[in-house]
Design a protein around this motif. Structure first.
Motif, mmCIF file in Angstrom:
data_model
loop_
_atom_site.group_PDB
_atom_site.id
_atom_site.type_symbol
_atom_site.label_atom_id
_atom_site.label_comp_id
_atom_site.label_asym_id
_atom_site.label_seq_id
_atom_site.Cartn_x
_atom_site.Cartn_y
_atom_site.Cartn_z
ATOM 1 N N ASN A 219 0.868 -1.172 0.000
ATOM 2 C CA ASN A 219 0.000 0.000 0.000
ATOM 3 C C ASN A 219 0.905 1.222 0.000
ATOM 4 O OD1 ASN A 219 -2.480 -1.285 0.104
ATOM 5 N ND2 ASN A 219 -2.505 -1.380 2.345
ATOM 6 N N ILE A 220 0.764 2.049 -1.026
ATOM 7 C CA ILE A 220 1.558 3.278 -1.081
ATOM 8 C C ILE A 220 0.572 4.434 -0.988
ATOM 9 C CG2 ILE A 220 3.232 4.637 -2.404
ATOM 10 C CD1 ILE A 220 4.078 2.105 -3.820
ATOM 11 N N GLY A 221 0.777 5.293 -0.021
ATOM 12 C CA GLY A 221 -0.198 6.368 0.165
ATOM 13 C C GLY A 221 0.451 7.671 0.576
ATOM 14 N N VAL A 222 -0.320 8.738 0.433
ATOM 15 C CA VAL A 222 0.151 10.065 0.835
ATOM 16 C C VAL A 222 -0.933 10.721 1.673
ATOM 17 C CG1 VAL A 222 0.810 12.375 0.041
ATOM 18 C CG2 VAL A 222 1.481 10.395 -1.286
ATOM 19 N N GLY A 223 -0.514 11.325 2.790
ATOM 20 C CA GLY A 223 -1.437 12.130 3.586
ATOM 21 C C GLY A 223 -0.874 13.543 3.647
ATOM 22 N N ILE A 224 -1.677 14.535 3.287
ATOM 23 C CA ILE A 224 -1.185 15.922 3.330
ATOM 24 C C ILE A 224 -2.136 16.793 4.147
ATOM 25 C CG2 ILE A 224 -0.002 15.775 1.097
ATOM 26 C CD1 ILE A 224 -2.317 17.460 -0.086
ATOM 27 N N ARG A 225 -1.570 17.883 4.700
ATOM 28 C CA ARG A 225 -2.412 18.857 5.385
ATOM 29 C C ARG A 225 -2.389 20.151 4.606
ATOM 30 N NH1 ARG A 225 -2.124 20.549 10.744
ATOM 31 N NH2 ARG A 225 0.022 21.039 10.256
ATOM 32 N N ARG A 226 -3.409 20.968 4.823
ATOM 33 C CA ARG A 226 -3.500 22.209 4.062
ATOM 34 C C ARG A 226 -2.289 23.101 4.332
ATOM 35 N NH1 ARG A 226 -8.231 26.634 4.321
ATOM 36 N NH2 ARG A 226 -7.268 27.029 6.327
ATOM 37 N N ARG A 227 -1.683 23.566 3.287
ATOM 38 C CA ARG A 227 -0.603 24.543 3.360
ATOM 39 C C ARG A 227 -1.003 25.683 2.430
ATOM 40 N NH1 ARG A 227 1.108 22.612 7.304
ATOM 41 N NH2 ARG A 227 3.113 21.655 7.728
ATOM 42 N N LYS A 228 -0.790 26.932 2.892
ATOM 43 C CA LYS A 228 -1.243 28.082 2.084
ATOM 44 C C LYS A 228 -0.703 28.033 0.660
ATOM 45 C CE LYS A 228 -2.453 31.615 5.403
ATOM 46 N NZ LYS A 228 -1.747 31.836 6.631
ATOM 47 N N TRP A 229 0.565 27.610 0.520
ATOM 48 C CA TRP A 229 1.219 27.642 -0.785
ATOM 49 C C TRP A 229 0.887 26.436 -1.658
ATOM 50 C CZ3 TRP A 229 4.022 23.228 -0.976
ATOM 51 C CH2 TRP A 229 4.470 22.700 0.239
ATOM 52 N N ASN A 230 0.209 25.458 -1.085
ATOM 53 C CA ASN A 230 -0.013 24.225 -1.858
ATOM 54 C C ASN A 230 -1.437 24.127 -2.402
ATOM 55 O OD1 ASN A 230 0.386 21.632 -2.933
ATOM 56 N ND2 ASN A 230 -0.502 20.727 -1.096
ATOM 57 N N PHE A 241 4.899 10.240 -7.061
ATOM 58 C CA PHE A 241 5.818 9.245 -6.493
ATOM 59 C C PHE A 241 5.707 7.910 -7.224
ATOM 60 C CE2 PHE A 241 7.113 5.958 -3.487
ATOM 61 C CZ PHE A 241 8.268 6.490 -2.933
ATOM 62 N N THR A 242 4.475 7.443 -7.430
ATOM 63 C CA THR A 242 4.312 6.085 -7.980
ATOM 64 C C THR A 242 4.652 6.013 -9.469
ATOM 65 O OG1 THR A 242 1.949 6.476 -8.324
ATOM 66 C CG2 THR A 242 2.578 5.354 -6.292
ATOM 67 N N SER A 243 4.572 7.160 -10.173
ATOM 68 C CA SER A 243 4.864 7.123 -11.615
ATOM 69 C C SER A 243 6.334 6.776 -11.870
ATOM 70 C CB SER A 243 4.500 8.459 -12.269
ATOM 71 O OG SER A 243 5.280 9.473 -11.683
ATOM 72 N N ARG A 244 7.163 6.934 -10.833
ATOM 73 C CA ARG A 244 8.587 6.613 -11.000
ATOM 74 C C ARG A 244 8.869 5.128 -10.737
ATOM 75 N NH1 ARG A 244 11.421 9.401 -6.958
ATOM 76 N NH2 ARG A 244 9.551 10.265 -6.056
ATOM 77 N N LEU A 245 7.853 4.408 -10.275
ATOM 78 C CA LEU A 245 8.066 2.997 -9.938
ATOM 79 C C LEU A 245 7.668 2.108 -11.105
ATOM 80 C CD1 LEU A 245 6.327 2.973 -6.419
ATOM 81 C CD2 LEU A 245 8.756 3.355 -6.894
ATOM 82 N N ASP A 246 8.314 0.971 -11.180
ATOM 83 C CA ASP A 246 7.927 0.012 -12.209
ATOM 84 C C ASP A 246 6.929 -0.963 -11.568
ATOM 85 O OD1 ASP A 246 7.819 -1.435 -14.498
ATOM 86 O OD2 ASP A 246 9.698 -2.522 -14.157
ATOM 87 N N ALA A 247 5.782 -0.417 -11.183
ATOM 88 C CA ALA A 247 4.796 -1.221 -10.448
ATOM 89 C C ALA A 247 3.398 -0.949 -11.010
ATOM 90 C CB ALA A 247 4.838 -0.857 -8.968
ATOM 91 N N THR A 248 2.485 -1.877 -10.744
ATOM 92 C CA THR A 248 1.129 -1.772 -11.297
ATOM 93 C C THR A 248 0.102 -1.568 -10.187
ATOM 94 O OG1 THR A 248 1.781 -3.300 -13.013
ATOM 95 C CG2 THR A 248 -0.571 -3.008 -12.720
ATOM 96 N N GLU A 249 -0.802 -0.644 -10.440
ATOM 97 C CA GLU A 249 -1.834 -0.336 -9.445
ATOM 98 C C GLU A 249 -2.974 -1.348 -9.538
ATOM 99 O OE1 GLU A 249 -4.250 3.167 -10.262
ATOM 100 O OE2 GLU A 249 -3.754 3.899 -8.265
ATOM 101 N N ILE A 250 -3.391 -1.887 -8.378
ATOM 102 C CA ILE A 250 -4.544 -2.800 -8.418
ATOM 103 C C ILE A 250 -5.726 -2.270 -7.602
ATOM 104 C CG2 ILE A 250 -3.318 -4.947 -8.980
ATOM 105 C CD1 ILE A 250 -3.438 -5.585 -5.930
ATOM 106 N N GLU A 251 -5.492 -1.201 -6.852
ATOM 107 C CA GLU A 251 -6.607 -0.589 -6.106
ATOM 108 C C GLU A 251 -6.240 0.853 -5.784
ATOM 109 O OE1 GLU A 251 -8.211 -3.051 -2.966
ATOM 110 O OE2 GLU A 251 -9.038 -1.306 -1.916
ATOM 111 N N PHE A 252 -7.225 1.724 -5.843
ATOM 112 C CA PHE A 252 -6.978 3.133 -5.499
ATOM 113 C C PHE A 252 -8.085 3.604 -4.565
ATOM 114 C CE2 PHE A 252 -7.988 7.630 -6.236
ATOM 115 C CZ PHE A 252 -6.785 8.198 -5.832
ATOM 116 N N ASN A 253 -7.718 4.353 -3.544
ATOM 117 C CA ASN A 253 -8.764 4.936 -2.698
ATOM 118 C C ASN A 253 -8.325 6.256 -2.082
ATOM 119 O OD1 ASN A 253 -7.308 3.896 -0.256
ATOM 120 N ND2 ASN A 253 -7.974 1.952 -1.131
ATOM 121 N N ILE A 254 -9.308 7.037 -1.703
ATOM 122 C CA ILE A 254 -9.018 8.306 -1.036
ATOM 123 C C ILE A 254 -9.769 8.340 0.292
ATOM 124 C CG2 ILE A 254 -8.486 9.751 -3.054
ATOM 125 C CD1 ILE A 254 -11.414 10.686 -2.967
#
Ligand SMILES: Cc1cc2nc3c(=O)[nH]c(=O)nc-3n(C[C@H](O)[C@H](O)[C@H](O)COP(=O)(O)OP(=O)(O)OC[C@H]3O[C@@H](n4cnc5c(N)ncnc54)[C@H](O)[C@@H]3O)c2cc1C
Length: 387
Positions: A219-230, A241-254
């Motif tokens: 499971n590869i995931g990202v958690g972010i908090r609000r930043r004014k500049w982002n 991040f994942t686009s640089r990996l030679d791996a295949t996605e089998i599930e996505f969730n938010i």
């Protein structure tokens, strides 16, 4: 369905809901658990990291039916690429398959006698003389009442049900961590080690995680908090991040995690709120399973005492809050302080900090933090808050 009146209605059928139901049923209450989805445990909104203490405390066997891998340590990566490893005992645990794990918890509750109603949305509360007396539900297009002496709101972040009873379960945007996660195959990751990546270009205000599930699956995931500049989303950082990996996605969730600490009040006349709905989550890691379970156990047991003594009023249910606070309150408070410290560190601080720990095995106890201060005096000022 045999009855239209229950001792207890639990709204929400995941960790907090099933464990509250389990303990209340075990104590002999007539319990109905409502879940709006057609299946317990889906859609998944979790990386599946569960501590060893959860299994010990809940007396649940970490069965291979739902555990994918054993976790013995964590590696923390700075923005520069430097990293350190910790094998502190608090990291020890498992990566579980949440769909199966959640179902397992619901099965345990059902085996104790909990009735489960799927595809059923709790729309509103029945309130009589200022006291919660049941739930108005919608199922198969029909609205109807189900009465109960107590309701437990285990309906997740931004709990609508507790709000209907007058509790403020709304979290500010700053107190919410937005997450996106992909389960991927072909991930070259070390067994038994969970990986965390820090830095503004990787996960502003949060972190990126890789939780190995065995057989090069993770499971590869990202958690972010609000930043004014982002202005970018968690999904953007995940794909980056994942686009640089030679791996295949089998599930996505938010999903989203409340990391601002618990809500001010977790009980009222005839109702208790538990789990993410109550903000009972570790503010540093965003992990909620273990804390939700501890609090849910207390809620289920308190419901049973309340029914036995015919005291479902707020004054009696106050003991739920006292007990869960005694059990997990100080841990949540400490994590909250750590979170505040982390928020103050910029990428350069993180690089320096991790650089000073590179190659070392860090123990997360207070003693070792004191040693850390010696090596890295800049964080002494903020660490004073904790020690
Ligand atoms: C991406 C992500 C990764 C995470 N990873 C981890 C991790 O690795 N380890 C960890 O410990 N924690 C993790 N967490 C946090 C963890 O998932 C939660 O803390 C935990 O699931 C909370 O459980 P809960 O039962 O309180 O709430 P939820 O899991 O949100 O369950 C609430 C349930 O209530 C139901 N519901 C809502 N409203 C109604 C209604 N009106 N009527 C009927 N049913 C309703 C929902 O459908 C849902 O099934 C993660 C969270 C996210 C978002």
């Amino acid at each position: 369905m045999q009855t239209i009146k229950y001792d207890l209605i639990v709204v929400g059928g995941r960790v907090a809901g099933s464990i509250s139901s389990f303990y209340a049923s075990k104590e002999g209450l007539d319990v109905l658990m409502l879940e709006k989805n057609p299946e317990i445990g889906t859609p998944v909104q979790c990386a599946g990291g569960v501590s060893e203490t959860f299994f010990k405390s809940m007396k649940i066997k970490p069965s291979p039916q739902f555990t994918c891998s054993r976790i013995m340590g964590a590696r923390i990566h700075a923005p520069s690429g430097a990293s350190f490893l910790t094998r502190d005992p608090i990291i020890k645990g498992y990566i579980v398959e949440r769909k199966i794990f959640d179902k397992h918890l619901a099965i345990l509750a059902a085996e104790q006698g909990t009735e489960i109603m799927l595809n059923t949305i709790a729309k509103d509360l029945i309130i009589k003389n200022g006291k919660v007396k049941g739930v108005i539900v919608k199922k198969d297009g029909q609205r109807f009442d189900i009465r109960s002496e107590i309701v437990i709101a285990a309906d997740g972040i931004q709990s609508k049900i507790a709000r209907k009873a007058g509790l403020n379960t709304r979290f500010k945007v700053d107190e919410i961590c937005s997450c996106a996660q992909s389960e991927m195959v072909g991930v070259n990751v070390k067994k038994e080690i969970i990986e965390f990546y820090l830095g503004d270009r990787i996960a502003p205000g949060g972190y990126l995680w890789i939780f190995p599930k065995g057989d090069e699956r993770a499971n590869i995931g990202v958690g972010i908090r609000r930043r004014k500049w982002n202005t970018k989303s968690a999904q953007y950082y995940l794909k980056k991040f994942t686009s640089r990996l030679d791996a295949t996605e089998i599930e996505f969730n938010i999903g989203a995690v409340p990391i601002g600490g618990p809500v001010k009040r977790t009980y009222t006349d005839g109702l208790m709120v538990v789990g993410d709905a109550a903000g009972q989550v570790d503010p540093l890691t965003g992990g909620g399973i273990h804390i939700a379970a501890e609090c849910a156990k207390i809620a289920g047991e308190t419901a049973s005492e309340a029914i036995e003594e015919d005291r479902t009023d707020a004054e009696f249910l106050k003991r739920y809050e006292k007990r869960w606070y005694k059990s997990v309150g100080s841990n949540i408070k400490r994590s909250h302080k750590y979170r505040k410290i982390l928020n103050q560190l910029n990428d350069e601080d993180l690089n320096n900090l991790v650089e000073s720990l590179k190659g070392k095995e860090l123990n997360l106890s207070k003693l070792s933090l004191l040693k850390l201060v010696k090596d890295y005096p800049k964080i002494l000022k903020t660490l004073k808050e904790i020690l």
